[in-house]
Design a protein around this motif. Structure first.
Motif, short mmCIF file in Angstrom:
data_model
loop_
_atom_site.label_atom_id
_atom_site.label_comp_id
_atom_site.label_asym_id
_atom_site.label_seq_id
_atom_site.Cartn_x
_atom_site.Cartn_y
_atom_site.Cartn_z
N LYS A 1 -15.12 37.08 -31.51
CA LYS A 1 -14.69 38.40 -31.07
C LYS A 1 -15.11 38.56 -29.61
N VAL A 2 -14.12 38.69 -28.75
CA VAL A 2 -14.36 38.66 -27.31
C VAL A 2 -13.69 39.88 -26.68
N SER A 3 -14.46 40.70 -26.01
CA SER A 3 -13.87 41.85 -25.34
C SER A 3 -13.03 41.39 -24.15
N ARG A 4 -12.22 42.29 -23.65
CA ARG A 4 -11.52 41.99 -22.40
C ARG A 4 -12.53 41.96 -21.26
N PRO A 5 -12.23 41.24 -20.18
CA PRO A 5 -13.19 41.15 -19.07
C PRO A 5 -13.51 42.51 -18.49
N TYR A 6 -14.73 42.64 -18.01
CA TYR A 6 -15.15 43.85 -17.33
C TYR A 6 -14.34 44.00 -16.03
N PRO A 7 -13.98 45.20 -15.65
CA PRO A 7 -13.24 45.38 -14.38
C PRO A 7 -14.17 45.22 -13.17
N ALA A 8 -14.47 43.97 -12.84
CA ALA A 8 -15.43 43.67 -11.76
C ALA A 8 -14.99 44.33 -10.46
N PRO A 9 -15.87 45.10 -9.83
CA PRO A 9 -15.44 45.91 -8.68
C PRO A 9 -15.14 45.12 -7.43
N TYR A 10 -15.64 43.88 -7.31
CA TYR A 10 -15.46 43.13 -6.07
C TYR A 10 -14.65 41.85 -6.27
N ALA A 11 -14.03 41.69 -7.43
CA ALA A 11 -13.21 40.50 -7.68
C ALA A 11 -12.04 40.45 -6.72
N THR A 12 -11.69 39.23 -6.30
CA THR A 12 -10.58 39.06 -5.36
C THR A 12 -9.29 38.62 -6.06
N ASN A 13 -9.34 38.48 -7.39
CA ASN A 13 -8.12 38.26 -8.17
C ASN A 13 -8.33 38.82 -9.57
N ASP A 14 -7.34 38.63 -10.42
CA ASP A 14 -7.41 39.15 -11.79
C ASP A 14 -7.57 38.04 -12.83
N ARG A 15 -8.09 36.91 -12.41
CA ARG A 15 -8.19 35.77 -13.32
C ARG A 15 -9.47 35.87 -14.16
N GLY A 16 -9.44 36.79 -15.11
CA GLY A 16 -10.49 36.92 -16.11
C GLY A 16 -9.83 36.98 -17.47
N PHE A 17 -10.32 36.19 -18.43
CA PHE A 17 -9.65 36.04 -19.72
C PHE A 17 -10.68 36.06 -20.84
N CYS A 18 -10.24 36.50 -22.02
CA CYS A 18 -11.09 36.39 -23.21
C CYS A 18 -11.42 34.93 -23.48
N ILE A 19 -10.40 34.09 -23.45
CA ILE A 19 -10.56 32.64 -23.59
C ILE A 19 -9.87 31.99 -22.40
N TYR A 20 -10.57 31.11 -21.71
CA TYR A 20 -10.03 30.48 -20.50
C TYR A 20 -10.09 28.97 -20.68
N LEU A 21 -8.92 28.35 -20.80
CA LEU A 21 -8.81 26.90 -20.88
C LEU A 21 -8.63 26.37 -19.46
N ASP A 22 -9.74 26.12 -18.81
CA ASP A 22 -9.70 25.75 -17.40
C ASP A 22 -9.58 24.23 -17.25
N ALA A 23 -9.02 23.81 -16.14
CA ALA A 23 -9.01 22.44 -15.62
C ALA A 23 -8.95 21.36 -16.68
N ARG A 24 -7.74 21.12 -17.18
CA ARG A 24 -7.43 19.98 -18.06
C ARG A 24 -8.06 20.11 -19.45
N THR A 25 -8.38 21.32 -19.88
CA THR A 25 -8.88 21.49 -21.24
C THR A 25 -7.87 20.92 -22.24
N ASP A 26 -8.37 20.19 -23.23
CA ASP A 26 -7.49 19.62 -24.25
C ASP A 26 -8.32 19.35 -25.51
N GLY A 27 -7.61 19.15 -26.63
CA GLY A 27 -8.26 18.73 -27.86
C GLY A 27 -8.81 19.84 -28.72
N PHE A 28 -8.59 21.11 -28.34
CA PHE A 28 -9.13 22.24 -29.10
C PHE A 28 -8.11 22.79 -30.09
N THR A 29 -8.60 23.19 -31.25
CA THR A 29 -7.85 24.05 -32.16
C THR A 29 -8.39 25.47 -32.00
#
Length: 545
Positions: free
Chosen positions: A475-503
């Protein structure tokens, strides 16, 4: 006569059952107690039968040097070494020095961070940040709005920071998924609205030569931000316990409290990711290496210091232990470790990562290579039923739980919340290749109130190929609205950089419920595949609703 003999036998049995107890009182030495246990092991004393327990009575046990557990301190499955406190209130405290304190100089606009106002004076920007104007790689300077006269009067004299007569000044720089702590060398006021700042070495070279991460100028949500502060200038105790080669050791019912973080005082702090400081880094003149044609940078990192360190060991467990007010990493399973359990522990007010394990390809290895020998050096860790609250409040790029090159590890039923960046992170290497990472399970965790300062974040965050791995029932909340973030790339689940092999299956998101920590999310709903963050994931991701 028979009754008399039975009584004698029972007394002897009871005596041997408790004979392995070593009781330590406040003011006495833990080192001496450990040495006594070691001598019993060395001489095969009958008191080793059933295990040796070092019991810390209520009190504070100050460590001027770490308690060092060596191979000679190892227990066995039948006769472990237990170091424990008394009672249920964790009043047996192994401690070092209180953390260094910071004083934010500018800006001074109040910011509500949602945390108790009487907690430790840590490194979070409770008085806001300012947007920088420019980042000059050639001159190695950052241009900022001109501070008010009060700041200039105290910290600028003839355009130079006089470190001999004034407290040294630091700039904390927001860099999307990491921060930099830069010791200020010179401040030049160009006019009423623009001021140019330069920095000490080695952090100046590392900050401006390495391409990722660096401050963002002209991002989707504006330029990167910064704050100016001073730090209490003193070196203090950083490490409390080092387990190196000792097996079958168990810590329970004690508190680890108060450690410092000395590195930024002497070298600044420029990181790659996850709180790992760079020791050397530069941009490639011609991008590309055989395993990654687009690679544009080289980097060597070192491991952050930890209050409690485990390496070259197996079956080292922590049960119902309190880690609090620690300036860097709290607990770290560094290398050559297996079959360790962290269960029902609480981590609170942690400056860096709360729980770390596995290699992150530290120097002398270059961090971007796809190593195949590291995952087997950290396997079968179990991290379950723990509370991690208010971590990464000194180094905002650190996380709640971080495992690097690992395999057959389980992270389950933990509550992870109030974090500056990501929550639970597994994997390293940014590679689609098979490196030996496999069968890692992230199950049944609650993660919320994360990404409070930095984005490119995930409540659950993964890297690289990890066949047979699972992200389920979280159970993962949505990302906090960070006041100084320079983009909107915040995710409950983030499959970053070549993630593979997960169910990935049966994960939920929702709103953060008010009230005490650990309450369930409200308005829960399943996390959809189209809202999971992707960064070039592999072809073997299985998503089940």
């Amino acid at each position: 006569m028979t009754r008399y003999l039975l009584t004698i036998i029972l007394l002897l049995i009871t005596g041997y059952a408790s004979a392995g107890d070593i009781v330590v009182h406040e003011g006495e030495s833990l080192h001496d107690a450990l040495r006594q246990a070691r001598e019993w092991r060395r001489t095969n004393d009958p008191r080793c039968q059933g295990g040796i327990t070092i019991t810390l009575q209520e009190g504070r046990y100050y460590m001027s040097e770490p308690l060092f557990l060596r191979p000679e301190d190892s227990g066995t499955k039948e006769s472990p070494l237990v170091i424990r406190g008394i009672g249920e209130k964790h009043t047996s405290v192994i401690c070092g020095d209180p953390r260094q304190k910071h004083r934010q100089i500018w800006p001074l606009k109040e910011q509500d961070d949602g945390l108790p106002k009487n907690r430790h004076d840590d490194g979070l920007p409770t008085k806001g940040m300012e947007r920088m104007i420019s980042f000059n790689k050639e001159k190695r300077t950052i241009t900022i709005p001109t501070p008010p006269d009060s700041v200039l009067r105290d910290f600028v004299s003839k355009n130079t920071v006089e470190s001999t007569s004034r407290p040294p000044l630091e700039m904390v720089v927001h860099q999307r998924w990491a921060i930099a702590i830069l010791r200020v060398k010179d401040i030049r006021v160009l006019n009423d609205s623009v001021t140019e700042v330069s920095f000490m070495e080695p952090e100046s070279r590392l900050e401006f030569e390495h391409p990722w991460p660096q401050p963002v100028i002209g991002g989707e949500k504006g330029n990167s931000s910064f704050l100016l502060r001073t730090t209490e200038q003193r070196d203090g105790i950083e490490q409390l316990v080092i387990v190196d080669g000792a097996n079958y050791v168990r810590f329970e019912g004690i508190t680890f409290k108060h450690t410092c973080w000395n590195r930024p005082l002497h070298k600044g702090h420029v990181t790659l990711q996850g709180g790992f400081p760079l020791v050397d880094a530069y941009k490639l003149a011609v991008p590309g290496l055989p395993w990654d044609k687009d690679l544009e940078n080289q980097a060597w990192v070192e491991r952050p210091v930890s209050a409690v360190t485990v390496r070259n060991a197996h079956h080292v467990d922590f049960h119902s232990v309190l880690f609090e007010n620690l300036a860097a990493t709290a607990l770290d399973f560094v290398d050559n470790v297996s079959d360790c359990v962290v269960q029902k522990c609480t981590f609170g007010n942690i400056g860096g990562t709360a729980i770390m394990g596995g290699s992150f390809a530290e120097s002398p290895r270059e961090v971007h290579r796809p190593y195949t020998d590291l995952a087997k050096r950290c396997q079968r860790l179990t991290i379950k039923e723990n509370f991690v609250v208010d971590a990464a409040n000194e180094d905002w790029g650190a996380v709640g739980i971080a495992l690097g090159y690992v395999r057959h590890c389980t992270i389950s039923k933990n509550h992870v919340f109030f974090l500056s960046y990501s929550g639970i992170c597994v994997g390293w290497g940014w590679t689609p290749l098979n490196t030996g990472m496999e069968n890692n399970r992230i199950e049944g965790n609650n993660v919320y109130n994360y990404a409070r300062q930095l984005y490119d974040a995930g409540g659950i965050y993964t890297l690289s190929n990890q066949p047979g791995s699972v992200i389920s029932g979280n159970k993962v909340s949505r990302p906090y609205p960070a006041p100084y973030a320079t983009n909107d790339r915040g995710f409950c689940i983030y499959l970053d950089a070549r993630t593979d092999g997960f169910t990935i299956e049966n994960n939920y998101t929702g709103d953060i419920a008010p009230g005490i920590a650990g309450r369930p999310l409200t308005n829960q709903r399943p996390i959809r595949r189209d809202e999971i963050g992707d960064n070039h994931p592999g072809p073997n991701i299985i998503f089940k609703q």
